[in-house]
Design an enzyme around this catalytic site. Structure first.
Site, PDB file in Angstrom:
ATOM      1  N   CYS A  93       1.027  -0.820   0.234  1.00 29.26           N
ATOM      2  CA  CYS A  93       0.162   0.263   0.110  1.00 29.26           C
ATOM      3  C   CYS A  93       0.926   1.038   0.187  1.00 29.26           C
ATOM      4  O   CYS A  93       1.575   1.469   0.709  1.00 29.26           O
ATOM      5  CB  CYS A  93      -1.045   0.198   0.739  1.00 29.26           C
ATOM      6  SG  CYS A  93      -1.280   1.630   2.137  1.00 29.26           S
ATOM      7  N   CYS A 104       0.400   3.100   2.820  1.00 31.35           N
ATOM      8  CA  CYS A 104       1.946   2.862   4.035  1.00 31.35           C
ATOM      9  C   CYS A 104       3.733   3.228   4.187  1.00 31.35           C
ATOM     10  O   CYS A 104       3.713   3.236   5.297  1.00 31.35           O
ATOM     11  CB  CYS A 104       1.631   1.586   3.897  1.00 31.35           C
ATOM     12  SG  CYS A 104      -0.167   0.684   4.420  1.00 31.35           S
TER      13      CYS A 104
END
Ligand SMILES: *[C@@H]1O[C@H](CO)[C@@H](O)[C@H](O)[C@H]1NC(C)=O
Length: 279
Positions: free
Chosen positions: A61, A64
């Site tokens: 992600c 992230c």
């Protein structure tokens, strides 16, 4: 040779300084890595004690990955803030992502003595620090206890997630390692589901049969025998200690007794009447 002589010529305090500098760098580097605690299925409960900030992330992600360095810097402040900073890789810990109801990444939770609050502020180091230091979490409603990550309900959800992950792993290995087509895998799972359902159904029927048998217990219908003579029904009201087998014989005797008693009574009444008239 020249290099060696130059090295030797270096004053000892400079060498010491160099060594110290590198040692310090090494310490800082290792400490920075250690400050973010990795939480797994086996030890996530350690966040139920004390104050924690925990990030749920996935390596794929992008948001992230952007947060990662900020999160590590924030973790360096952990000691000063007297909190612990942790992270959970949801691709490794599917059970935990189910337990915490992680629907978006990254998800950040503030945990204080088993009370869970979702962090929804902006993801900068200063905001993280002020959230903890200025106790901004006090204004956030904690997750209700019945659906908190340590509740029974979420433990069940966690199991469902683990089972579905296991099913996915098996599906992948069937289709990729054994070369069975996808529909074959689906058929296999359908068959397994039906068989498992039948087995569970049978076990449930067996258990219910043991706990509450279908046949009525012995003697259930006895008080409702409609063709009994009225005297017998009356007798049922009287508390009796006789064995059922002996009843019939004694009934006849008692009926006889009753008959005698009635005759006696009549005789007594007659006698009394006679007395009364005599007086
Ligand atoms: C939890 O377990 C993981 C893997 O065994 C370990 O790397 C991590 O340090 C542990 N975390 C805590 C807080 O004990």
């Amino acid at each position: 040779m020249a290099a060696i002589s130059r090295e030797n010529a270096r004053p000892p305090f400079l060498t010491a300084l160099c060594v110290l500098f590198f040692a310090a760098q090494l310490l800082v580097c290792c400490a920075a890595k250690k400050n973010v605690a990795i939480l797994t299925e086996d030890n996530w409960t350690s966040m139920l004690e004390g104050e924690w900030m925990v990030e749920f992330y996935a390596p794929w992600c992008p948001a992230c990955r952007n947060l990662q360095s900020t999160w590590e810097e924030f973790a360096d402040w952990g000691e000063d803030l007297e909190i612990q900073v942790g992270k959970v890789d949801v691709t490794e810990e599917a059970g935990l992502s189910g337990r915490f109801g992680v629907t978006s990444l990254p998800t950040i939770y503030h945990v204080l003595d088993g009370e869970f609050r979702k962090y929804t502020g902006s993801r900068t180091k200063d905001d993280f620090i002020s959230f903890v230091d200025d106790k901004k979490w006090e204004k956030v409603e904690p997750v209700e206890s019945w659906k908190a990550p340590n509740s029974f309900l979420m433990s069940c959800v966690s199991w469902l997630f683990k089972i579905s992950m296991a099913v996915r792993t098996v599906h992948t290995s069937i289709t990729e390692d054994y070369g069975i087509p996808v529909w074959g895998s689906y058929c296999l799972f359908a068959a397994v589901t039906i068989v498992a359902g039948l087995l569970i159904g049978m076990v449930l029927v067996f258990i219910t049969d043991c706990l509450c048998p279908a046949a009525p217990p012995k003697g259930f219908y006895e008080p409702i025998q409609m063709d009994m003579p009225p005297t017998k029904v009356k007798r049922e009201d009287r508390p009796t200690t006789e064995e059922p087998g002996e009843e019939e014989e004694e009934e006849e005797e008692e009926e006889d007794d009753d008959g005698d008693a009635e005759e006696d009574n009549d005789a007594n009444i007659r006698k009394r009447r006679v007395k009364a008239t005599a007086e």
